[in-house]
Scaffold this motif. Structure first.
Motif, short mmCIF file in Angstrom:
data_model
loop_
_atom_site.label_atom_id
_atom_site.label_comp_id
_atom_site.label_asym_id
_atom_site.label_seq_id
_atom_site.Cartn_x
_atom_site.Cartn_y
_atom_site.Cartn_z
N LYS A 157 54.06 37.20 40.03
CA LYS A 157 53.03 37.70 38.87
C LYS A 157 52.60 36.49 38.08
O LYS A 157 51.51 36.60 37.66
CB LYS A 157 53.99 38.83 38.04
N ASN A 158 53.31 35.67 37.75
CA ASN A 158 52.88 34.29 37.00
C ASN A 158 51.87 33.71 37.95
O ASN A 158 50.86 33.14 37.22
CB ASN A 158 54.27 33.41 36.72
N ASP A 159 52.11 33.60 38.99
CA ASP A 159 51.32 32.94 39.85
C ASP A 159 49.88 33.59 39.76
O ASP A 159 48.62 33.03 39.65
CB ASP A 159 51.66 32.64 41.53
N LEU A 160 49.74 34.78 39.97
CA LEU A 160 48.51 35.79 40.12
C LEU A 160 48.01 35.76 38.64
O LEU A 160 46.75 35.32 38.68
CB LEU A 160 49.31 37.16 40.41
N ILE A 161 48.80 35.82 37.51
CA ILE A 161 48.11 35.61 36.16
C ILE A 161 47.50 34.26 36.17
O ILE A 161 46.28 34.07 35.67
CB ILE A 161 49.29 35.68 35.17
N SER A 162 47.99 33.00 36.67
CA SER A 162 47.55 31.69 36.41
C SER A 162 46.21 31.82 37.33
O SER A 162 45.26 31.25 36.67
CB SER A 162 48.25 30.92 36.86
N LYS A 163 46.13 32.33 38.44
CA LYS A 163 45.04 32.37 39.24
C LYS A 163 43.73 33.16 38.96
O LYS A 163 42.72 32.70 38.73
CB LYS A 163 45.21 32.87 40.76
N VAL A 164 44.01 34.31 38.18
CA VAL A 164 42.95 35.10 37.51
C VAL A 164 42.68 34.38 36.48
O VAL A 164 41.39 34.57 36.18
CB VAL A 164 43.68 36.54 37.12
N ALA A 165 43.43 33.74 35.39
CA ALA A 165 42.87 33.05 34.28
C ALA A 165 41.96 32.08 34.62
O ALA A 165 40.79 31.79 34.09
CB ALA A 165 44.07 32.52 33.45
N GLU A 166 42.27 31.32 35.77
CA GLU A 166 41.57 30.13 36.21
C GLU A 166 40.10 30.50 36.75
O GLU A 166 38.87 30.16 36.13
CB GLU A 166 42.06 29.53 37.33
N ASP A 167 40.18 31.86 37.50
CA ASP A 167 38.68 32.22 38.40
C ASP A 167 37.83 32.92 37.38
O ASP A 167 36.79 32.81 37.59
CB ASP A 167 39.33 33.15 39.48
N ALA A 168 38.82 33.52 36.36
CA ALA A 168 37.91 34.54 35.50
C ALA A 168 37.45 33.52 34.10
O ALA A 168 36.77 34.25 33.18
CB ALA A 168 38.58 35.78 35.20
N LYS A 169 37.83 32.34 33.97
CA LYS A 169 37.67 31.72 32.88
C LYS A 169 38.45 32.33 31.65
O LYS A 169 37.61 32.55 30.48
CB LYS A 169 36.37 31.25 32.79
N LEU A 170 39.56 32.75 31.66
CA LEU A 170 40.34 33.52 30.61
C LEU A 170 41.56 32.80 30.42
O LEU A 170 42.02 31.88 31.11
CB LEU A 170 40.89 35.07 31.18
#
Length: 91
Positions: free
Chosen positions: A3-16
């Motif tokens: 889950k933490n890896d997913l959060i990091s990737k989403v934050a990076e890709d969506a610029k959040l």
């Protein structure tokens, strides 16, 4: 990926920020869970469908004693991958 890896990737890709991405993911998962609890399906076109399956009551065996035991009926969450996801994984 956890889950933490997913959060990091989403934050990076969506610029959040990671906090915003974490809240978005938590809200998404909570709403999928609520829909399933109400017996509704969640269809994400191209990705897949979350649904609730029914498992009938049955009789099983205790592996230690061999004695018959009753297994009650239950519900379980299911996921069926959509066409685009299947193609991405296989191709």
């Amino acid at each position: 990926m956890n889950k933490n890896d997913l959060i990091s990737k989403v934050a990076e890709d969506a610029k959040l920020t990671k906090g915003e991405a974490g809240e978005a993911i938590e809200a998404t998962l909570a709403n999928i869970q609520k829909a399933l609890m109400q017996g509704d399906d969640v269809r994400l076109v191209g990705f897949g469908t979350f649904s609730v399956g029914q498992r009938a009551a049955s009789t099983g065996r205790d592996p230690r004693t061999g004695r018959a035991i009753d297994i009650p009926a239950s519900k379980n969450a299911k996921f069926k991958a959509g066409k685009i996801l299947k193609e991405a994984v296989n191709g």
